[in-house]
Motif scaffolding. Structure first.
Motif, short mmCIF file in Angstrom:
data_model
loop_
_atom_site.label_atom_id
_atom_site.label_comp_id
_atom_site.label_asym_id
_atom_site.label_seq_id
_atom_site.Cartn_x
_atom_site.Cartn_y
_atom_site.Cartn_z
N ASN A 240 -2.38 -11.57 8.44
CA ASN A 240 -2.28 -12.86 9.22
C ASN A 240 -3.72 -13.10 10.16
OD1 ASN A 240 0.33 -13.12 8.63
ND2 ASN A 240 1.18 -12.36 10.24
N ALA A 241 -4.30 -12.18 10.64
CA ALA A 241 -5.40 -12.44 11.29
C ALA A 241 -6.66 -13.11 10.23
CB ALA A 241 -6.12 -11.16 11.66
N VAL A 242 -6.89 -12.63 9.19
CA VAL A 242 -7.76 -13.15 8.13
C VAL A 242 -7.37 -14.57 7.85
CG1 VAL A 242 -8.69 -13.08 6.17
CG2 VAL A 242 -8.64 -10.82 7.26
N ALA A 243 -6.02 -14.65 7.68
CA ALA A 243 -5.71 -16.21 7.12
C ALA A 243 -5.73 -17.27 8.43
CB ALA A 243 -3.86 -15.93 6.87
N ASP A 244 -5.62 -16.49 9.64
CA ASP A 244 -5.91 -17.33 10.94
C ASP A 244 -7.43 -18.06 10.89
OD1 ASP A 244 -3.21 -16.75 11.52
OD2 ASP A 244 -3.72 -15.16 12.93
N LEU A 245 -8.40 -17.06 10.48
CA LEU A 245 -9.59 -17.40 10.60
C LEU A 245 -9.65 -18.35 9.45
CD1 LEU A 245 -11.59 -14.33 11.59
CD2 LEU A 245 -10.97 -15.97 13.10
N GLN A 246 -9.18 -18.22 8.35
CA GLN A 246 -9.36 -19.10 7.22
C GLN A 246 -8.87 -20.48 7.52
OE1 GLN A 246 -7.60 -16.10 4.09
NE2 GLN A 246 -8.58 -17.75 3.00
N ALA A 247 -7.51 -20.37 8.17
CA ALA A 247 -7.16 -21.79 8.92
C ALA A 247 -8.11 -22.41 9.78
CB ALA A 247 -5.68 -21.56 9.35
N SER A 248 -8.80 -21.67 10.65
CA SER A 248 -9.83 -22.02 11.73
C SER A 248 -11.07 -22.89 11.11
CB SER A 248 -10.51 -21.09 12.59
OG SER A 248 -9.09 -20.40 13.37
N TRP A 249 -11.40 -22.28 9.76
CA TRP A 249 -12.43 -22.82 9.11
C TRP A 249 -11.95 -24.15 8.68
CZ3 TRP A 249 -17.17 -21.58 10.34
CH2 TRP A 249 -17.56 -20.52 10.59
N HIS A 250 -10.85 -24.06 8.03
CA HIS A 250 -10.56 -25.46 7.32
C HIS A 250 -10.45 -26.57 8.32
CE1 HIS A 250 -10.02 -24.43 3.13
NE2 HIS A 250 -9.59 -23.25 3.65
N TRP A 251 -9.71 -26.08 9.76
CA TRP A 251 -9.72 -27.06 10.70
C TRP A 251 -11.04 -27.33 11.01
CZ3 TRP A 251 -11.21 -27.68 15.68
CH2 TRP A 251 -10.51 -28.65 16.45
N LEU A 252 -12.02 -26.76 11.43
CA LEU A 252 -13.22 -27.23 11.60
C LEU A 252 -14.07 -28.31 10.48
CD1 LEU A 252 -15.17 -23.95 13.22
CD2 LEU A 252 -14.76 -26.07 14.41
N LEU A 253 -13.66 -27.88 9.22
CA LEU A 253 -14.30 -28.71 8.15
C LEU A 253 -13.61 -30.12 8.16
CD1 LEU A 253 -14.21 -26.13 5.48
CD2 LEU A 253 -16.22 -27.08 6.20
N VAL B 213 -14.29 -11.09 6.00
CA VAL B 213 -13.32 -11.33 4.75
C VAL B 213 -12.86 -12.49 4.79
CG1 VAL B 213 -11.22 -10.34 4.20
CG2 VAL B 213 -12.72 -8.64 5.12
N ALA B 214 -12.57 -13.19 5.98
CA ALA B 214 -12.26 -14.60 5.75
C ALA B 214 -13.55 -15.47 5.26
CB ALA B 214 -12.00 -15.05 7.22
N VAL B 215 -14.71 -15.42 5.64
CA VAL B 215 -15.52 -15.91 5.05
C VAL B 215 -15.83 -15.96 3.52
CG1 VAL B 215 -18.41 -16.29 5.13
CG2 VAL B 215 -17.00 -16.22 7.13
N ALA B 216 -15.76 -14.60 3.28
CA ALA B 216 -15.69 -14.36 1.72
C ALA B 216 -14.70 -14.82 1.07
CB ALA B 216 -15.90 -12.79 1.42
N ARG B 217 -13.38 -14.90 1.71
CA ARG B 217 -12.30 -15.69 0.99
C ARG B 217 -12.70 -17.34 0.79
NH1 ARG B 217 -7.03 -12.23 2.70
NH2 ARG B 217 -7.75 -10.19 1.88
N GLU B 218 -13.58 -17.87 1.77
CA GLU B 218 -13.64 -19.00 2.08
C GLU B 218 -15.00 -19.46 1.49
OE1 GLU B 218 -11.49 -21.29 2.34
OE2 GLU B 218 -9.79 -19.99 2.81
N ARG B 219 -15.52 -19.00 0.56
CA ARG B 219 -16.81 -18.95 0.14
C ARG B 219 -17.32 -20.31 -0.36
NH1 ARG B 219 -20.29 -14.65 -3.86
NH2 ARG B 219 -22.13 -15.86 -4.11
N GLU B 220 -16.50 -20.52 -1.29
CA GLU B 220 -16.82 -22.03 -1.76
C GLU B 220 -16.43 -22.89 -0.86
OE1 GLU B 220 -14.24 -22.74 -5.20
OE2 GLU B 220 -14.68 -21.14 -6.64
N ALA B 221 -15.57 -22.94 0.06
CA ALA B 221 -15.42 -24.18 1.03
C ALA B 221 -16.71 -24.27 1.95
CB ALA B 221 -14.14 -23.94 1.50
#
Length: 279
Positions: free
Chosen positions: A115-128, A152-160
């Motif tokens: 959940n916490a990693v997904a929360d940061l991924q969602a936060s990156w998408h919100w910023l973008l 981990v979140a940044v690695a998973r969102e590498r392309e974005a």
């Protein structure tokens, strides 16, 4: 009698560790103890959608922003008690987004690594997706457990994040969960014999040291206190060795996440940001 008591306690602790190691990583606090207005900051509440609810966060705007930074706090309390690490950045031209993971502060749900990693991924998408923030360079900043989650979140969102992420700061992070669990178990006589079982039982697939090679190309700053008794400085050295260039290692005289409470460390971060934005 004492030996029997210790044996029973050790057995109970072993069961708890083997069945709930992930739960032992999180110490959330629901009550917010202050808000940014208490330290004279302009801010607004934000709500970031996730799978089953929405995260609560604070947006700290800079008057003349030159970048936007996403901050990931550690495993205890909530954004209100971690505000001291970043409240000074808006005056330096850096927008800051602080977000509480699920189960922390006003963010509903249950904390877990996934959940916490997904929360940061969602936060990156919100910023973008933000029109006012989108043209600005993006920075990531994680502390302690937040450093591992952020990596981990940044690695998973590498392309974005490719081409948009201009710098990543990992403060007081640990290389992997097995090592930090083993080290913590070794500190107490009651758990000394449990070092290997505890290390074996830790969650897999979330280790920062494994995420480093998968990060998008951007300057990396690893920060650690030489006197950190929670996460030993050897973790910073392991992470630095594994990370790709461009990278910097900043070791300061201090304890766990005490880095950006002093002028010299703040200036080191500002210098890193300036150099990263200039590239």
């Amino acid at each position: 009698m004492a030996a029997l008591f210790l044996n029973r306690c050790s057995a109970l602790l072993l069961v708890l560790l083997l069945t709930g190691c992930e739960a032992l990583l999180f110490y959330p606090q629901r009550q917010l103890l202050r808000d940014p207005a208490a330290v004279g900051l302009a801010y607004r509440e934000v709500s970031i959608p996730v799978a089953d609810s929405a995260l609560h966060g604070w947006w700290l705007p800079a008057q003349e922003p030159r970048a936007t930074l996403l901050f990931a706090h550690g495993n205890a309390e909530n954004i209100s008690t971690h505000l001291a690490s970043v409240y000074w950045l808006p005056s330096e031209g850096i927008n800051v987004l602080l977000v509480d993971y699920r189960g922390y502060g006003r963010s509903p749900g249950r904390p877990s690594l996934d959940n916490a990693v997904a929360d940061l991924q969602a936060s990156w998408h919100w910023l973008l997706a933000q029109g006012d923030a989108a043209p600005l360079p993006l920075l990531g900043f994680g502390q302690s457990l937040g450093a591992s989650l952020m990596g981990v979140a940044v690695a998973r969102e590498r392309e974005a994040l490719a081409g948009r992420l201009k710098g990543l700061v990992l403060d007081a992070g640990f290389a992997d969960y097995a090592s930090i669990a083993r080290e913590q178990a070794a500190k107490a006589p009651l758990t000394w014999l449990l070092q290997l079982p505890v290390a074996w039982a830790m969650p897999k697939g979330y280790d920062l040291i494994d995420a480093l090679p998968q990060l998008p190309r951007a300057p990396l700053l690893i920060v650690h206190g030489r006197q950190d008794t929670v996460v030993g400085v050897q973790h910073a050295q392991r992470l630095f060795e594994r990370a790709a260039q461009p990278k910097q290692l900043y070791l300061y005289d201090g304890g766990h996440i005490g880095s950006f409470h002093d002028r010299l460390s703040r200036q080191r971060l500002l210098d890193f940001i300036a150099d990263s934005l200039a590239d």
